[in-house]
Write a protein that holds these residues in place. Structure first.
Motif, PDB file in Angstrom:
ATOM      1  N   HIS A 106      -3.949 -11.983  -2.142  1.00 28.21           N
ATOM      2  CA  HIS A 106      -2.756 -12.580  -1.553  1.00 28.21           C
ATOM      3  C   HIS A 106      -2.723 -12.525  -0.024  1.00 28.21           C
ATOM      4  O   HIS A 106      -2.052 -13.340   0.610  1.00 28.21           O
ATOM      5  N   LEU A 107      -3.452 -11.568   0.566  1.00 28.24           N
ATOM      6  CA  LEU A 107      -3.462 -11.461   2.023  1.00 28.24           C
ATOM      7  C   LEU A 107      -4.854 -11.631   2.609  1.00 28.24           C
ATOM      8  O   LEU A 107      -5.019 -11.569   3.830  1.00 28.24           O
ATOM      9  N   GLY A 108      -5.853 -11.828   1.754  1.00 24.86           N
ATOM     10  CA  GLY A 108      -7.204 -12.082   2.232  1.00 24.86           C
ATOM     11  C   GLY A 108      -7.928 -10.818   2.681  1.00 24.86           C
ATOM     12  O   GLY A 108      -7.471  -9.695   2.500  1.00 24.86           O
ATOM     13  N   LYS A 109      -9.083 -11.045   3.298  1.00 24.69           N
ATOM     14  CA  LYS A 109      -9.938  -9.954   3.758  1.00 24.69           C
ATOM     15  C   LYS A 109      -9.218  -9.051   4.750  1.00 24.69           C
ATOM     16  O   LYS A 109      -9.298  -7.819   4.671  1.00 24.69           O
ATOM     17  N   ALA A 110      -8.478  -9.654   5.691  1.00 24.70           N
ATOM     18  CA  ALA A 110      -7.768  -8.872   6.708  1.00 24.70           C
ATOM     19  C   ALA A 110      -6.666  -8.025   6.078  1.00 24.70           C
ATOM     20  O   ALA A 110      -6.458  -6.867   6.452  1.00 24.70           O
ATOM     21  N   GLY A 111      -5.944  -8.588   5.104  1.00 22.52           N
ATOM     22  CA  GLY A 111      -4.868  -7.859   4.448  1.00 22.52           C
ATOM     23  C   GLY A 111      -5.388  -6.685   3.652  1.00 22.52           C
ATOM     24  O   GLY A 111      -4.811  -5.589   3.668  1.00 22.52           O
ATOM     25  N   SER A 112      -6.513  -6.891   2.950  1.00 20.28           N
ATOM     26  CA  SER A 112      -7.131  -5.818   2.188  1.00 20.28           C
ATOM     27  C   SER A 112      -7.577  -4.686   3.107  1.00 20.28           C
ATOM     28  O   SER A 112      -7.315  -3.501   2.851  1.00 20.28           O
ATOM     29  N   SER A 113      -8.238  -5.042   4.203  1.00 19.41           N
ATOM     30  CA  SER A 113      -8.735  -4.040   5.140  1.00 19.41           C
ATOM     31  C   SER A 113      -7.593  -3.325   5.851  1.00 19.41           C
ATOM     32  O   SER A 113      -7.679  -2.124   6.135  1.00 19.41           O
ATOM     33  N   LEU A 114      -6.508  -4.046   6.131  1.00 18.46           N
ATOM     34  CA  LEU A 114      -5.344  -3.427   6.772  1.00 18.46           C
ATOM     35  C   LEU A 114      -4.721  -2.374   5.854  1.00 18.46           C
ATOM     36  O   LEU A 114      -4.403  -1.262   6.292  1.00 18.46           O
ATOM     37  N   TYR A 115      -4.565  -2.713   4.587  1.00 20.34           N
ATOM     38  CA  TYR A 115      -3.964  -1.779   3.632  1.00 20.34           C
ATOM     39  C   TYR A 115      -4.810  -0.520   3.487  1.00 20.34           C
ATOM     40  O   TYR A 115      -4.302   0.609   3.554  1.00 20.34           O
ATOM     41  N   VAL A 116      -6.122  -0.689   3.281  1.00 19.89           N
ATOM     42  CA  VAL A 116      -7.015   0.461   3.121  1.00 19.89           C
ATOM     43  C   VAL A 116      -7.024   1.312   4.393  1.00 19.89           C
ATOM     44  O   VAL A 116      -6.969   2.544   4.336  1.00 19.89           O
ATOM     45  N   SER A 117      -7.050   0.651   5.570  1.00 22.76           N
ATOM     46  CA  SER A 117      -7.085   1.377   6.840  1.00 22.76           C
ATOM     47  C   SER A 117      -5.815   2.185   7.058  1.00 22.76           C
ATOM     48  O   SER A 117      -5.865   3.347   7.483  1.00 22.76           O
ATOM     49  N   ALA A 118      -4.649   1.571   6.796  1.00 21.48           N
ATOM     50  CA  ALA A 118      -3.372   2.261   6.990  1.00 21.48           C
ATOM     51  C   ALA A 118      -3.266   3.468   6.054  1.00 21.48           C
ATOM     52  O   ALA A 118      -2.849   4.557   6.466  1.00 21.48           O
ATOM     53  N   PHE A 119      -3.656   3.283   4.802  1.00 22.70           N
ATOM     54  CA  PHE A 119      -3.624   4.385   3.839  1.00 22.70           C
ATOM     55  C   PHE A 119      -4.580   5.489   4.274  1.00 22.70           C
ATOM     56  O   PHE A 119      -4.271   6.680   4.190  1.00 22.70           O
TER      57      PHE A 119
END
Length: 373
Positions: free
Chosen positions: A122-135
């Motif tokens: 739903h958010l693409g490559k950037a959204g996936s990486s943002l979520y993992v990075s923030a966590f």
């Protein structure tokens, strides 16, 4: 990509992502194997899978967060299987405790895979990486900070290890039913076990790091002896890794090229790290671990603005984006490289000193005696 299914479907884009990354620069093969070597060295040295280095390292090379986690958790399964067998032979595995933790850990992993897949579709490559990075930054900065604080207290002589506040608290929360675990020598509330198991599973499924929650939780919440906690976590990680690998592969997020490249480096690195644990002071091991975790958090933190920019949440100039990307890569590979070199240096130095003493005084180590017996 928005609106696509979360599991059970592999899109052409997913199949081509890693191919494009590897073909864009043949040196990326070497970089990923090097990440495996650094992670393996750290794994043997500090008793962790080194995922806090390998997962963000792959992301720095352009691998989406969800696929970096998928490759790493698949890689973790094989290493945990070998480590668990060795600990089992020494009687350091409480299989009963592992089974109870596994029940909710598998649920936690399944939930984490779904959330990671949702973010990617739903958010693409950037959204996936943002979520993992923030966590990654939120959880490991707390863990790394606590480890560094405890190591510094030990260095100053004001403490001998991490605080026992959590153990004292959990000992008061004796909510029935209470389960007895003979190998670990503890009796724990079922509800406490289920909560910790879910947390361990969700963390392992989200960023590929489970041991940094599981081992401390068993030691400082359950009161399990350190060697039993390490052995039990590896036994648990074997099943968690298999379950995580299956679910990520089902969703199309496991590329075996990444997994095998990690293995190519880690199986060599883990040998050096394991030798180092016998030759390096335990305080140094704790301090290296804590500092490296915090530097990896800085690296992931520097990558977050670029992901926000790609999601149109903030605006960055091209030069600023490049500076954040360069800073993120520098902190991760420099810190991982320096830590690995220090471990190898300390290991070689300790080995040379040991051989010097053996030659001078004719000393024979306990391990060598057992082999000759």
């Amino acid at each position: 990509m928005a609106g696509g299914p979360v599991t059970g479907h592999v899109s052409p884009e997913q199949l081509q992502i890693v191919t494009q990354i590897l073909s864009s620069d043949p040196l990326n093969y070497l970089w990923i194997a090097l990440l495996g070597f650094m992670g393996g060295t750290l794994s043997g040295f500090i008793g962790s899978g080194g995922a806090f280095l390998m997962t963000p390292g792959m992301m720095n090379l352009g691998v989406p967060g969800v696929m970096a986690v998928g490759a790493n958790i698949t890689h973790k399964f094989g290493k945990a299987m070998m480590g668990s067998r060795k600990h089992g032979e020494m009687g350091h595995v409480d299989k009963k405790l592992a089974v109870f933790l596994l029940i909710t850990a598998l649920i936690g992993i399944k939930l984490a895979v779904w959330v990671n897949g949702y973010m990617f579709h739903h958010l693409g490559k950037a959204g996936s990486s943002l979520y993992v990075s923030a966590f990654f930054v939120l959880t490991l900065s707390v863990i790394g900070g606590s480890m560094l604080r405890d190591a510094l207290r030990t260095a100053r002589g004001t403490a001998v290890g991490p605080s026992k506040a959590l153990l004292n608290l959990s000992s008061k929360l004796r909510i029935p039913p209470m389960i007895n675990f003979p190998v670990a020598g503890v009796k724990i509330s079922l509800w406490t076990i289920l909560f910790v198991g879910t947390a361990v599973g969700y963390m392992a499924g989200t960023i590929g790091v489970g041991g940094f929650i599981g081992v401390p939780a068993m030691i400082y919440v359950f009161g399990v002896p350190t060697v039993v906690a390490a052995g039990t976590e590896l036994f648990l990680a074997m099943f968690m890794g298999a379950w995580g690998a299956f679910n990520y592969a089902l969703a199309g997020f496991v590329d075996l090229r990444l997994t095998f490249l990690l293995y190519a480096g880690s199986l060599v690195g883990i040998y050096f790290g394991a030798i180092g644990t016998k030759l390096v002071k335990e305080l140094y091991i704790r301090m290296v671990t804590a500092i490296l975790i915090l530097l990896c958090c800085v690296s992931r933190g520097l990558a977050i603005p670029e992901y926000l920019h790609k999601l149109n949440i903030i605006s960055l100039s091209e030069r600023s984006a490049q500076m954040f990307e360069l800073g993120s890569k520098f902190f991760l590979f420099a810190s991982g490289g320096i830590a690995t070199l220090l471990i190898i240096y300390w290991t070689l130095k300790g080995h040379i000193e040991k051989q010097r003493l053996v030659k001078k005084y004719g000393l024979i180590s306990i391990g060598e005696k057992s082999l000759s017996a």
